[in-house]
Design an enzyme around this catalytic site. Structure first.
Site, PDB file in Angstrom:
ATOM      1  N   SER A 208      -1.627 -18.921 -39.898  1.00 41.75           N
ATOM      2  CA  SER A 208      -1.929 -17.876 -40.887  1.00 41.75           C
ATOM      3  C   SER A 208      -1.727 -16.509 -40.251  1.00 41.75           C
ATOM      4  O   SER A 208      -2.131 -16.298 -39.111  1.00 41.75           O
ATOM      5  CB  SER A 208      -3.405 -17.935 -41.324  1.00 41.75           C
TER       6      SER A 208
ATOM      7  N   GLU B 201      10.071 -23.073 -26.665  1.00 45.25           N
ATOM      8  CA  GLU B 201      11.159 -22.452 -27.418  1.00 45.25           C
ATOM      9  C   GLU B 201      12.209 -21.841 -26.488  1.00 45.25           C
ATOM     10  O   GLU B 201      12.835 -20.830 -26.821  1.00 45.25           O
ATOM     11  CB  GLU B 201      10.621 -21.430 -28.425  1.00 45.25           C
TER      12      GLU B 201
ATOM     13  N   ASP C  91       2.380 -61.254 -30.912  1.00 51.94           N
ATOM     14  CA  ASP C  91       1.704 -61.512 -29.646  1.00 51.94           C
ATOM     15  C   ASP C  91       0.945 -60.237 -29.249  1.00 51.94           C
ATOM     16  O   ASP C  91       0.856 -59.291 -30.045  1.00 51.94           O
ATOM     17  CB  ASP C  91       2.671 -61.973 -28.552  1.00 51.94           C
TER      18      ASP C  91
END
Lengths: 440, 440, 440
Positions: free
Chosen positions: B23, B163, B394
């Site tokens: 945000s 990045e 298994d």
């Protein structure tokens, strides 16, 4: 003088391993060694290059002590006649010293000279390794085993199952670490991917629960093997009925330089022993609609009748050719060119040997590059077209083309039990030429 | 004794993060903290596992001082009630000491005990990191912050945005570097790919300007996280209207072991919180023409009516089946086999819990492997066929199948606010069984 | 203060290399330097950014002494006028000291000031390198050459051919190794993949003998270049008639951040010089049936008439749209939305410059993000629809979009001989704006 860093030497006689076949060491039946005995009797194309009596995941934990006994007994009795190498898998875990200690004890017991198996044991497979430091612990365990039993130092090879992110990263350091005087990692032989546990370790998920393809892991394993003079082997292919899928996976692997693959059944062994070798007969591929389509051989024509391509003769030396979505009107010469571009040829063993011999002769006469011509009659929708494709061969092409022949020669040398099958498949004359070409 | 190298421990309570929601910390409106307040009020499936008040790229440089104030205020007021973790992103750059110093000051201000936010701050997100040495600078900045404010050493976690090529390479060294006494990189939490800036750093170009898929970066991030006990998160998916594309990206990521993804909107949060969990109902897939096609459920049949496959009953127990380009005439039994090969099943939450319970019971009775059967009635072009697929389970299958359940249990434990949604989706009985299975 | 670790600086004037063109140094003809003379005369789009007189694989071993003489003569005479850089390739091999010593002697002879070539030689290309320690041997050979001839230390650059697993791994260590005082690896310039010998070294095989695609190698080369401030170049594309395939390979490479590629002919040089630059005109792509289809421009409409999609006007503002297998009935507004989702736009040079200028202006006015609108009239099966696509541009979008412009500016600065071609292609006005945009 042998400067260790000078060459990426392979430290083993075998330069290639096609098949890595695991057997449970003890099963819940009257003869708990039944699966071992059955595997030890395999011969020819059904016998793997590397046989792995598996005292780890293939065998129930409660049966593993009995598994050690079974390995000792079966390998002592049948190991001398077994045509491949024998590399039992013991337990090991990067995160658990108790499991590592158990693995050490298993190796110690299996190689006890009194049991008579050790002379047929080529090495051990260590699963669940982590960082290089963990690989060194396994190496140290093998050093102790060799010391205890008076075996030649380094005589037991070590192969690892790469099934964690740590181990994948470790493969980037191997080349450097193998040169250090404080370990004997030169004993390393196979790098084997273990995609089931790797998937768990990476916490990866797929909707149906099938394994991710992990192309980067396979690349890194193949590269790690190449850089350190080792051999790369792919993990198990679970769907044992899906032969086409197994072959496709092996084709992908070979394009990554990973020649070997795990085999779970004698049928998979046959497939994995056969797939990396050149085919008996050549064939043409047609590229149409984004795919490579095998053309069928009928007499001396290579035929396509399917929906991915159309060819119509319009008269007056003109044709309409459709390949996938792409439709064009062409004259005869343009058509030939379009089909040369849209086809490629998968050479047979004979083709490869012919080309290599031809190039070697040209080289002896001082020519560094020659054109190899491949011609064929294609038949698409009943219209026949003669095509001819040239390819320039120089030293680099020759060297790259040599890989399947080098593989064949390696197999021929180490697997006399398969020579009869090769003679049947390719004919004796070609087999003989294939074993001799490329020594120049 | 806890030998640090023994185990790839995760150092955080949460073992999984599904959603990473950013945000802006300050926007150009009357209430500049509007977006923070809105995010802080999210609950249930709309609330992310990790909320990132983003004082870097999502906030204009001129607003970032105000952003710090807003984080202090909103987190102090609402942080205690927020159901996910809170990890603000501050500025940082491997190539610029001024930016790094600014990031340090932002962290110092946000964690000032007088502001009352610090007790709800779980850690910080550091963008644009470079070599491991740069990660250590961020770690040192956090050590100073903890020292200055008297916080417990290591109490603030550190997540990084990968990045740059340098940072991608650094992930290969993390496991080793985290063990060194001169840093506290054990505080690392998330490795988050940032494909926009990575693309710029790699100077990559695509014709339309859309981001490359960077499969190798995502593999390396997932592997780095796995090897160092961290959590891998994919970067933002820009086209927020393209829900199908977002889901497909998450499906690819999970096959790489990357469970988390960036979310730019509450709708993307819902998608990313939901996608990694098992579906409510199982479904069958038909492989035809190189694709996996979802079959529609109608009553107890799984129906396909499209063009990729045809099925005709020819009478006399014979059928014609076409899958993509491949057409065959088959008898009833061959048809069943062909369809078993051409289908696969996506198990529901109930299916997974059933299978795990069944395997656990078998294991208690001393059986190491059992066959799980899945049966269904397929309906292709109105012709119905009953198929049954067996799969051997298994210990390794069981462990691998467990990942979605382990994820569900982790989510259930840490996100009580989502329990109601789970009960609605799966039914309370299944939810309860799912929280209990797998402890054996 | 320039702290070396602070920034991934590029140490060369050129930030990009599009084309890497090799010529045999001596051929078996009357004028053995014929191919060198021909290459030295190339200008404009036919002249490569980097010209490589190739005294290794392109020249027969018996001709290489003569090749050295030819390089000296031709570069002395024509090097001053050649518009690109000149980097001869000499022999070298990680596994063979004799070959390395021969490579040293070749470099020594070529750079002998008496020959008059050295002032036009920008550096050397070293093939077959191995570990970083081997790269250091090549660096030391260059240090000796510089010392012997009194050249400025570091004035000769070094480019390597990555054609072994060892060299691929070495690229992960470059950034660290380049900082060490005991070498001058800062002279490194290009990392060039050599897929033919890499394939041999990895012992990879394909059915037809064509080279594997090696996507991971190319990623690792591009990442290694990015992390160490170098330039990544892909290897030769053998099928010189297959222009479409060469372009597709370059498109893939650019999405990996690998802008340069080997060129074997002047035609491939033209293609490789042109492909990375923005197109003259924009065009729309339609996504249908899993493919991206170029729409044809007719007047102001973008037209599709093929089989992958259908559009029918049903009257009453209703339409039937089929994209691949997916058919839907839609109202006009839904149709527009569906087509916005199913199309994308490949911007022209003008479009990119327009958008960047617009964003720069907005930024000057204090706006950090603006919507860029692209509108078009699509014509599918004769039904026309107006569509408009918005894309938000923020600083990160702007920076990423800048790469092709930065490339263009780099080319414009270093290749004055191509300016005329650019003016013809784009128009002088756009070229001028393109050279000026992006300095803010």
């Amino acid at each position: 003088m042998t400067e260790r860093s000078r060459t990426t030497d392979r430290h083993y006689e075998r330069a290639f391993v096609r098949s890595f076949f695991t057997s449970p060491t003890a099963v819940d039946e009257d003869d708990s060694a039944k699966m071992l005995r059955r595997a030890a009797a395999l011969r020819g194309m059904e016998a793997p290059d590397v046989w792995v009596p598996d005292n780890e995941d293939a065998t129930a934990p409660s049966m593993r002590d009995e598994g050690v006994e079974n390995i000792r007994e079966v390998v002592a009795e049948h190991g001398g006649d077994f045509p491949g190498e024998i590399h039992p898998r013991v337990v090991w875990h990067r995160d658990d010293p108790a499991t590592r200690y158990e693995g050490f004890q298993q190796m110690l017991a299996i190689t006890d000279p009194d049991a008579g198996a050790v002379e047929h044991i080529d090495g051990f497979v260590i699963p669940e390794v982590g960082d290089v430091d963990d690989w060194k612990k396994a190496d140290e365990a093998l050093q102790r085993v060799e010391t205890e039993h008076g075996l030649d130092p380094g005589s037991l090879s070590m192969s690892v199952i790469v099934e964690s992110g740590e181990a994948e990263l470790a493969m980037g350091d191997l080349r450097t670490e193998m040169g250090k005087p404080s370990n004997t990692l030169e004993r390393l032989f196979l790098l084997v991917d273990g995609e089931v546990d790797y998937t768990k370790d990476m916490r990866a998920m797929t909707p149906t629960g099938e394994l991710p393809a992990w192309p980067e892991l396979r690349h890194n394993t193949s590269r790690g093997a190449s850089a350190a003079g080792l051999i790369a082997v792919d993990g198990p292919y679970d769907d044992i009925r899906d032969v086409a899928g197994y072959r496709e996976r092996m084709r992908e692997n070979r394009a990554k330089g990973m020649t070997g693959i795990w085999a779970l059944t004698p049928n998979q062994v046959v497939e994995s022993n056969t797939a990396p070798l050149p085919p008996k007969t050549g064939r043409w591929l047609l590229h149409a609609g984004g795919r490579d389509i095998d053309l069928d051989r009928e007499d001396d024509r290579h035929v396509y009748r399917g929906d991915a391509a159309d060819l119509d003769a319009l008269g007056d030396d003109r044709y309409r050719l459709r390949l996938g979505d792409d439709e064009r009107e062409l004259e005869a010469e343009e058509l030939r060119e379009a089909l040369v571009d849209a086809t490629s040829y998968v050479p047979s063993m004979t083709d490869i040997v012919d080309s290599m011999e031809e190039f070697e002769a040209a080289k002896e006469n001082g020519r560094g590059a020659i054109a190899m011509t491949q011609s064929a009659t294609l038949d698409i929708d009943g219209v026949t077209v003669d095509v001819e494709a040239d390819r320039m061969w120089d030293e680099a092409t020759y060297q790259a083309a040599k890989t399947p022949i080098t593989l064949f020669q390696d197999v021929y040398a180490h697997r006399p039990d398969q020579r009869e099958a090769f003679a049947e498949r390719y004919g004796e004359a070609v087999v003989e030429r294939a074993t001799e070409v490329g020594d120049t």
